[in-house]
Design a protein around this motif. Structure first.
Motif: not given
Length: 161
Positions: A91-101
């Motif tokens: 019923t719920r999703f988690n979206l972890p995100g990473t940005a390398t710059w």
């Protein structure tokens, strides 16, 4: 009359610690945020999230085709189940995100600054298929915006030092 004077004195006392610490507004006339505005070109992934990240970077730092600096960003976004109902449906999703710059001068591979920004967002999957898909797209947009804001903060801090 007395309460008005008291408020004025309290405001002055509240500003006093900032006066001695070297505090300077980032977006002031001589601030780091202003000196970087319109001087950075961007290279982001060719994905909807990469487009949203680039758009947010342009909103915050200005839009140029060829700048004095080049910001290259690589993104990765995961997805994991966050809540499972008693009927074993997610019923719920988690979206972890990473940005390398990496911030560099065009044509020069030596980074002037670099870092990694990480955050997360979530969305509900309890509605219809269309509502769930829209919630997922919205969550991915929010994640890209949050990552862009973290990158801008890191760049401003790195250039102020």
């Amino acid at each position: 009359m007395l309460s008005s004077d008291r408020r004025h004195i309290l405001k002055l006392l509240a500003a006093l610690p900032l006066a001695g610490c070297g505090f300077a507004p980032v977006y002031g006339t001589e601030g780091t945020g202003r000196t970087l505005r319109g001087r950075i070109a961007y290279r982001a992934p060719a994905t909807p999230e990469g487009f949203r990240l680039r758009t947010r970077l342009e909103d915050r730092l200005g839009r140029v085709e060829q700048g004095d600096y080049l910001l290259t960003v690589q993104m990765s976004i995961g997805e994991s189940a966050l809540a499972i109902s008693s009927a074993q449906s997610i019923t719920r999703f988690n979206l972890p995100g990473t940005a390398t710059w990496v911030l560099s001068e065009p044509g020069n591979d030596t980074p002037l600054a670099q870092g990694t920004a990480s955050t997360f967002t979530a969305y509900s999957a309890a509605g219809t298929t269309i509502a769930t898909r829209e919630a997922q797209d919205d969550a991915r947009d929010r994640l890209a915006i949050a990552l862009a804001d973290l990158i801008v903060t890191d760049i401003i801090i790195a250039s102020a030092g």
